[in-house]
Write a protein that holds these residues in place. Structure first.
Motif, PDB file in Angstrom:
ATOM      1  N   ALA A   1      72.304   8.110  -5.117  1.00  0.00           N
ATOM      2  CA  ALA A   1      72.898   6.488  -4.649  1.00  0.00           C
ATOM      3  C   ALA A   1      73.697   6.119  -6.211  1.00  0.00           C
ATOM      4  O   ALA A   1      74.049   5.675  -6.364  1.00  0.00           O
ATOM      5  CB  ALA A   1      72.249   5.346  -3.815  1.00  0.00           C
ATOM      6  N   SER A   2      73.006   6.426  -7.063  1.00  0.00           N
ATOM      7  CA  SER A   2      73.716   6.616  -8.213  1.00  0.00           C
ATOM      8  C   SER A   2      74.339   6.557  -9.106  1.00  0.00           C
ATOM      9  O   SER A   2      75.143   6.931 -10.267  1.00  0.00           O
ATOM     10  CB  SER A   2      72.406   6.075  -9.879  1.00  0.00           C
ATOM     11  OG  SER A   2      71.665   7.078  -9.653  1.00  0.00           O
ATOM     12  N   ALA A   3      74.644   8.307  -8.370  1.00  0.00           N
ATOM     13  CA  ALA A   3      75.617   8.817  -8.481  1.00  0.00           C
ATOM     14  C   ALA A   3      76.662   9.040  -9.197  1.00  0.00           C
ATOM     15  O   ALA A   3      77.356   8.121  -8.011  1.00  0.00           O
ATOM     16  CB  ALA A   3      75.291  10.727  -8.098  1.00  0.00           C
ATOM     17  N   THR A   4      78.480   9.357  -9.268  1.00  0.00           N
ATOM     18  CA  THR A   4      79.403   8.978  -9.662  1.00  0.00           C
ATOM     19  C   THR A   4      79.956  10.360  -8.883  1.00  0.00           C
ATOM     20  O   THR A   4      79.228  11.430  -8.846  1.00  0.00           O
ATOM     21  CB  THR A   4      79.873   9.078 -10.956  1.00  0.00           C
ATOM     22  OG1 THR A   4      79.719   9.927 -11.795  1.00  0.00           O
ATOM     23  CG2 THR A   4      79.349   7.909 -11.729  1.00  0.00           C
ATOM     24  N   GLY A   5      81.418  10.344  -7.625  1.00  0.00           N
ATOM     25  CA  GLY A   5      81.653  11.671  -7.416  1.00  0.00           C
ATOM     26  C   GLY A   5      81.755  12.189  -6.373  1.00  0.00           C
ATOM     27  O   GLY A   5      81.303  12.807  -5.599  1.00  0.00           O
TER      28      GLY A   5
ATOM     29  N   GLY B   1      85.182   0.065  -6.475  1.00  0.00           N
ATOM     30  CA  GLY B   1      85.306  -0.214  -7.999  1.00  0.00           C
ATOM     31  C   GLY B   1      84.234   0.109  -8.307  1.00  0.00           C
ATOM     32  O   GLY B   1      84.803  -1.187  -9.871  1.00  0.00           O
ATOM     33  N   ALA B   2      83.212   0.676  -8.603  1.00  0.00           N
ATOM     34  CA  ALA B   2      82.363   0.965  -9.469  1.00  0.00           C
ATOM     35  C   ALA B   2      81.906   2.017  -9.188  1.00  0.00           C
ATOM     36  O   ALA B   2      81.336   2.143  -7.638  1.00  0.00           O
ATOM     37  CB  ALA B   2      81.708  -0.363  -9.841  1.00  0.00           C
ATOM     38  N   ASP B   3      81.262   2.457  -9.904  1.00  0.00           N
ATOM     39  CA  ASP B   3      80.589   3.608  -9.958  1.00  0.00           C
ATOM     40  C   ASP B   3      79.143   3.607  -9.456  1.00  0.00           C
ATOM     41  O   ASP B   3      78.164   2.807  -9.663  1.00  0.00           O
ATOM     42  CB  ASP B   3      80.096   4.806 -11.103  1.00  0.00           C
ATOM     43  CG  ASP B   3      81.819   5.439 -11.492  1.00  0.00           C
ATOM     44  OD1 ASP B   3      82.845   5.530 -10.659  1.00  0.00           O
ATOM     45  OD2 ASP B   3      81.810   5.576 -12.678  1.00  0.00           O
ATOM     46  N   GLY B   4      78.770   4.574  -9.336  1.00  0.00           N
ATOM     47  CA  GLY B   4      77.145   3.962  -8.331  1.00  0.00           C
ATOM     48  C   GLY B   4      76.908   2.781  -7.464  1.00  0.00           C
ATOM     49  O   GLY B   4      75.817   2.468  -7.532  1.00  0.00           O
ATOM     50  N   SER B   5      78.138   2.684  -6.726  1.00  0.00           N
ATOM     51  CA  SER B   5      77.963   1.403  -5.380  1.00  0.00           C
ATOM     52  C   SER B   5      76.659   1.568  -4.506  1.00  0.00           C
ATOM     53  O   SER B   5      76.504   0.320  -5.001  1.00  0.00           O
ATOM     54  CB  SER B   5      79.441   0.695  -5.200  1.00  0.00           C
ATOM     55  OG  SER B   5      79.206   1.906  -4.381  1.00  0.00           O
ATOM     56  N   ILE B   6      76.514   2.243  -4.255  1.00  0.00           N
ATOM     57  CA  ILE B   6      75.405   2.333  -3.349  1.00  0.00           C
ATOM     58  C   ILE B   6      73.579   1.776  -4.129  1.00  0.00           C
ATOM     59  O   ILE B   6      72.944   1.161  -3.498  1.00  0.00           O
ATOM     60  CB  ILE B   6      75.160   3.310  -2.626  1.00  0.00           C
ATOM     61  CG1 ILE B   6      76.501   3.681  -2.155  1.00  0.00           C
ATOM     62  CG2 ILE B   6      73.810   3.209  -1.522  1.00  0.00           C
ATOM     63  CD1 ILE B   6      76.221   5.298  -1.156  1.00  0.00           C
ATOM     64  N   GLY B   7      73.576   2.631  -5.054  1.00  0.00           N
ATOM     65  CA  GLY B   7      72.574   1.919  -5.504  1.00  0.00           C
ATOM     66  C   GLY B   7      72.221   1.056  -6.573  1.00  0.00           C
ATOM     67  O   GLY B   7      71.370   0.926  -6.898  1.00  0.00           O
ATOM     68  N   ALA B   8      73.693   0.307  -7.067  1.00  0.00           N
ATOM     69  CA  ALA B   8      73.727  -1.130  -6.720  1.00  0.00           C
ATOM     70  C   ALA B   8      72.961  -2.059  -6.573  1.00  0.00           C
ATOM     71  O   ALA B   8      72.680  -3.006  -7.039  1.00  0.00           O
ATOM     72  CB  ALA B   8      74.794  -1.056  -8.295  1.00  0.00           C
ATOM     73  N   HIS B   9      73.657  -2.135  -5.141  1.00  0.00           N
ATOM     74  CA  HIS B   9      73.319  -2.175  -4.428  1.00  0.00           C
ATOM     75  C   HIS B   9      72.048  -2.418  -3.618  1.00  0.00           C
ATOM     76  O   HIS B   9      70.836  -3.911  -3.826  1.00  0.00           O
ATOM     77  CB  HIS B   9      73.877  -2.906  -2.729  1.00  0.00           C
ATOM     78  CG  HIS B   9      75.984  -2.458  -2.184  1.00  0.00           C
ATOM     79  ND1 HIS B   9      76.704  -2.280  -3.545  1.00  0.00           N
ATOM     80  CD2 HIS B   9      75.898  -3.970  -2.760  1.00  0.00           C
ATOM     81  CE1 HIS B   9      77.654  -2.955  -3.088  1.00  0.00           C
ATOM     82  NE2 HIS B   9      76.994  -4.514  -2.814  1.00  0.00           N
ATOM     83  N   ILE B  10      71.240  -1.342  -3.476  1.00  0.00           N
ATOM     84  CA  ILE B  10      69.882  -1.286  -3.274  1.00  0.00           C
ATOM     85  C   ILE B  10      68.628  -1.536  -4.532  1.00  0.00           C
ATOM     86  O   ILE B  10      68.272  -2.447  -4.773  1.00  0.00           O
ATOM     87  CB  ILE B  10      69.258   0.415  -3.424  1.00  0.00           C
ATOM     88  CG1 ILE B  10      69.870   0.628  -1.872  1.00  0.00           C
ATOM     89  CG2 ILE B  10      68.108   0.626  -3.022  1.00  0.00           C
ATOM     90  CD1 ILE B  10      70.252   2.068  -1.458  1.00  0.00           C
ATOM     91  N   MET B  11      69.237  -1.570  -5.977  1.00  0.00           N
ATOM     92  CA  MET B  11      68.498  -2.085  -7.357  1.00  0.00           C
ATOM     93  C   MET B  11      68.536  -3.490  -7.692  1.00  0.00           C
ATOM     94  O   MET B  11      67.623  -4.009  -7.431  1.00  0.00           O
ATOM     95  CB  MET B  11      69.353  -1.165  -7.895  1.00  0.00           C
ATOM     96  CG  MET B  11      68.519   0.246  -8.727  1.00  0.00           C
ATOM     97  SD  MET B  11      67.174   0.117  -8.383  1.00  0.00           S
ATOM     98  CE  MET B  11      66.260  -0.719  -9.710  1.00  0.00           C
ATOM     99  N   ALA B  12      69.652  -3.882  -6.963  1.00  0.00           N
ATOM    100  CA  ALA B  12      69.731  -5.714  -6.784  1.00  0.00           C
ATOM    101  C   ALA B  12      68.528  -6.254  -6.084  1.00  0.00           C
ATOM    102  O   ALA B  12      67.585  -7.441  -6.052  1.00  0.00           O
ATOM    103  CB  ALA B  12      70.948  -6.361  -5.598  1.00  0.00           C
ATOM    104  N   ALA B  13      68.167  -5.485  -4.497  1.00  0.00           N
ATOM    105  CA  ALA B  13      67.511  -6.089  -3.897  1.00  0.00           C
ATOM    106  C   ALA B  13      65.825  -5.487  -4.070  1.00  0.00           C
ATOM    107  O   ALA B  13      65.182  -6.868  -4.277  1.00  0.00           O
ATOM    108  CB  ALA B  13      67.387  -5.173  -2.467  1.00  0.00           C
ATOM    109  N   MET B  14      65.819  -4.489  -4.925  1.00  0.00           N
ATOM    110  CA  MET B  14      64.543  -4.384  -5.585  1.00  0.00           C
ATOM    111  C   MET B  14      63.729  -4.883  -6.672  1.00  0.00           C
ATOM    112  O   MET B  14      62.858  -5.203  -6.744  1.00  0.00           O
ATOM    113  CB  MET B  14      65.118  -2.217  -6.505  1.00  0.00           C
ATOM    114  CG  MET B  14      64.420  -1.068  -5.166  1.00  0.00           C
ATOM    115  SD  MET B  14      63.299  -1.146  -4.079  1.00  0.00           S
ATOM    116  CE  MET B  14      63.337   0.220  -3.484  1.00  0.00           C
TER     117      MET B  14
END
Length: 283
Positions: free
Chosen positions: A95-99, A109-122
């Motif tokens: 989730a945090s990886a790029t490419g 418009g940001a790398d690792g966007s999936i991880g950013a959303h999940i980590m906000a909840a965490m």
């Protein structure tokens, strides 16, 4: 809403270039079947990741004491999907990886966007700052499955096409990546309840789109497309596998449209509005 909007862009991701499947395991034909799809390569490690999803959900739930620290540890460090190297495959790592070939990063418009959303909840930050434990749990439970694992699935299907375009059609290349797609979408029967595939069953019950046996129309179409895509790869039929990928994406759009409609229609509840708002947000 995020998952529904993003899936509309996924077909474009296949044009991003030749991206590798997220894998470093030795492959072999183990003839394992999950709900009508028979793998032609070894994806045991990939299938094991679905147990992490179940464990994350359990830890973060009210019955788990809203143990967000444990949920985050499983997400970031892994628990069940140990590789031959001794390292663990983790949802957080993907989730945090790029490419990755899912196009979420381009959309946000940001790398690792999936991880950013999940980590906000965490962590209770960003859109989840100041929210209740119930809201954070819904964010964790829904985003890990419906953004994280769906993104992983889409990446693998597009990786399979990229490998085939490069002439690597075999069971240790394109067909293996395609197998990974089903492993991340459905996984073992024992962990089916934690999978994106289960969401199709739930929404079919809500919208009356299941057959007499309770099978969602979206799931049947997706499973058929996955089997058709594997056959196309075996026959080196590029149009066939591309059509199969597009059929999977179409049915993801349908199911997450259903999910958004369900939860937005329930957000005026006096007692549980915030719960439904969190679910609608995650979908």
């Amino acid at each position: 809403m995020k998952s529904m909007l993003m899936t509309l862009l996924m077909c474009c991701a296949a044009l991003a270039g030749c991206l590798d499947s997220d894998d470093d395991e030795t492959t072999e034909d183990t003839s394992v079947t999950d709900n009508g799809y028979t793998y032609v390569s070894d994806v045991e490690n990939h299938r094991a990741l679905m147990q992490d999803l179940c464990d994350i959900k359990d830890a973060a739930s009210s019955s788990g004491g809203y143990d967000f620290a444990t949920a985050k540890s499983i997400y970031a460090d892994g628990k069940n999907a140990q590789k031959d190297s001794g390292d663990y495959r983790t949802l957080g790592g993907f989730a945090s990886a790029t490419g990755k070939n899912h196009d979420y990063d381009s959309y946000y418009g940001a790398d690792g966007s999936i991880g950013a959303h999940i980590m906000a909840a965490m962590d209770g930050t960003g859109d989840f700052e100041g929210t209740s434990d119930t809201v954070r749990y819904q964010g964790i439970a829904k985003l890990t499955v419906n953004m994280g694992m769906v993104g992983y699935t889409i990446h693998e299907l597009n990786a399979a096409i990229a490998k085939a375009e490069a002439g690597n059609w075999g069971t240790d290349d394109a067909q293996h990546a395609w197998d990974e797609g089903w492993a991340f979408f459905h996984g073992p029967e024992a962990n089916y309840g934690c999978s994106p595939a289960k969401v199709m069953e739930k929404r079919a019950a809500d919208f009356g789109t299941a057959d007499a046996d309770g099978n969602a129309a979206t799931f049947i179409a997706t499973r058929n497309a996955m089997n058709d895509g594997l056959t196309a790869l075996q026959n080196e039929d590029m149009q066939g596998v591309t059509d199969a990928r597009d059929e999977v994406l179409k049915n993801l759009v349908i199911v997450y449209s259903q999910a958004v409609l369900k939860y937005t229609s329930k957000m005026d509840s006096n007692d549980t509005a915030e719960k439904y708002q969190a679910e609608g947000y995650a979908f």
